[in-house]
Motif scaffolding. Sequence first.
Motif, PDB file in Angstrom:
ATOM      1  N   MET A  33       0.749  -0.858   0.102  1.00  0.00           N
ATOM      2  CA  MET A  33      -0.361  -0.032  -0.055  1.00  0.00           C
ATOM      3  C   MET A  33       1.014   1.272  -0.186  1.00  0.00           C
ATOM      4  SD  MET A  33      -3.119  -1.159   2.923  1.00  0.00           S
ATOM      5  CE  MET A  33      -1.692  -1.445   4.689  1.00  0.00           C
ATOM      6  N   ASP A  34       1.072   1.530  -1.519  1.00  0.00           N
ATOM      7  CA  ASP A  34       2.205   2.676  -0.864  1.00  0.00           C
ATOM      8  C   ASP A  34       1.676   3.955  -1.855  1.00  0.00           C
ATOM      9  OD1 ASP A  34       4.955   3.742  -1.201  1.00  0.00           O
ATOM     10  OD2 ASP A  34       5.528   2.907  -2.719  1.00  0.00           O
ATOM     11  N   GLY A  37       2.359   9.636   1.074  1.00  0.00           N
ATOM     12  CA  GLY A  37       2.668  10.518   1.268  1.00  0.00           C
ATOM     13  C   GLY A  37       2.848  11.611   0.191  1.00  0.00           C
ATOM     14  N   ARG A  38       2.984  10.468  -1.320  1.00  0.00           N
ATOM     15  CA  ARG A  38       2.404  11.839  -3.013  1.00  0.00           C
ATOM     16  C   ARG A  38       1.566  11.895  -2.712  1.00  0.00           C
ATOM     17  NH1 ARG A  38       5.375   6.927  -5.716  1.00  0.00           N
ATOM     18  NH2 ARG A  38       5.646   6.194  -4.363  1.00  0.00           N
ATOM     19  N   ARG A  47       2.362  14.586   5.237  1.00  0.00           N
ATOM     20  CA  ARG A  47       2.430  12.744   4.871  1.00  0.00           C
ATOM     21  C   ARG A  47       1.744  11.984   5.994  1.00  0.00           C
ATOM     22  NH1 ARG A  47       6.240  10.607   2.876  1.00  0.00           N
ATOM     23  NH2 ARG A  47       6.021   9.099   3.533  1.00  0.00           N
ATOM     24  N   ARG A  86      11.643   5.768   9.184  1.00  0.00           N
ATOM     25  CA  ARG A  86      11.045   7.586   9.057  1.00  0.00           C
ATOM     26  C   ARG A  86      11.556   7.968  10.471  1.00  0.00           C
ATOM     27  NH1 ARG A  86       6.148   6.119   4.851  1.00  0.00           N
ATOM     28  NH2 ARG A  86       7.404   4.959   3.888  1.00  0.00           N
TER      29      ARG A  86
END
Length: 267
Positions: A33-34, A37-38, A47, A86
């Motif tokens: 699940m990426d 942030g974008r 974010r 992170r």
Amino acid sequence: MRVIVPSELDRKEAELFSQLDPNQFPKHIAIIMDGNGRWAKRRHLPRIAGHKRGVEAVRYVTETAARIGLPALTLYAFSAENFLRRPPGEIKFLMKLLQTYLKKELELMQRNNVRLEFIGRSHMLPPEVQERMAWAKEETARNTGMVLTLALNYGSRSEIVDAVRSMVHAAANNGGLHHLQIDEEAINRHLYTRHLPDLDLVIRTSGELRLSNFLLWQAAYAEIYVTKTLWPDFRGIHLLEAIADFQGRERRYGGLLETNGNNSHSK
Ligand code: IPE
Ligand code: IPE
Ligand code: MG
């Protein structure tokens, strides 16, 4: 075979579902699940706003997966590397989000007969998160539908290290190391994923063409589907699109295709 479309699907989902081949359904789908942030960056938001929206996508996708009768869905929520690398503020937020998610979404899991499992080095997570995880797992333990496995502080290489350690320990406690038997089946039995069927399909959102230390052993013959859609925008219809794409693949497992187009290995 007649296709029975689950009545809870929305119109677009139902249409796509009815075009799928019921005999070629994946048993186990895993999703990286990426792109949270974008998603936030595009909206000039912090974010964490992307992570918050990401939880909504989890809700939609879990429900659609359960409704179409998928046996197993595994979600990469955060990696061991994320946990290490992170900023502390983001990790703290993710921990809070996870705690809230497990409490708030329990109703959805019960309603959809979903059984919750976890993979990853969870003993490194804050104690209150571990408690909530144990609680949610216990609350859903008697559900008989889809197994939803959340990968938390998960790394595939550390999973393999842990599996080897566990095999050695088991042999040492069970008659001594000369009883140690190492083969693929034994390794499978000691991986975190021992409760799951073979992995058929890995989906990665937001376009990156890598596995990022996710299910490296299990993905040996899985099909890989990458979409540019960012995780917070991913919905049930996108899951069905990935399954439709999967059904168009030729799985060969290193062999040759039979003349009738069926592969002898496919179940
Ligand atoms: C995925 O989104 C969620 C986690 C890894 C926790 P990212 O946070 O990696 O989002 P991008 O890749 O920066 O867009
Ligand atoms: C992989 O995404 C982990 C999750 C989606 C949970 P990352 O964003 O951490 O992966 P990289 O850093 O782009 O490889
Ligand atoms: Mg990312």
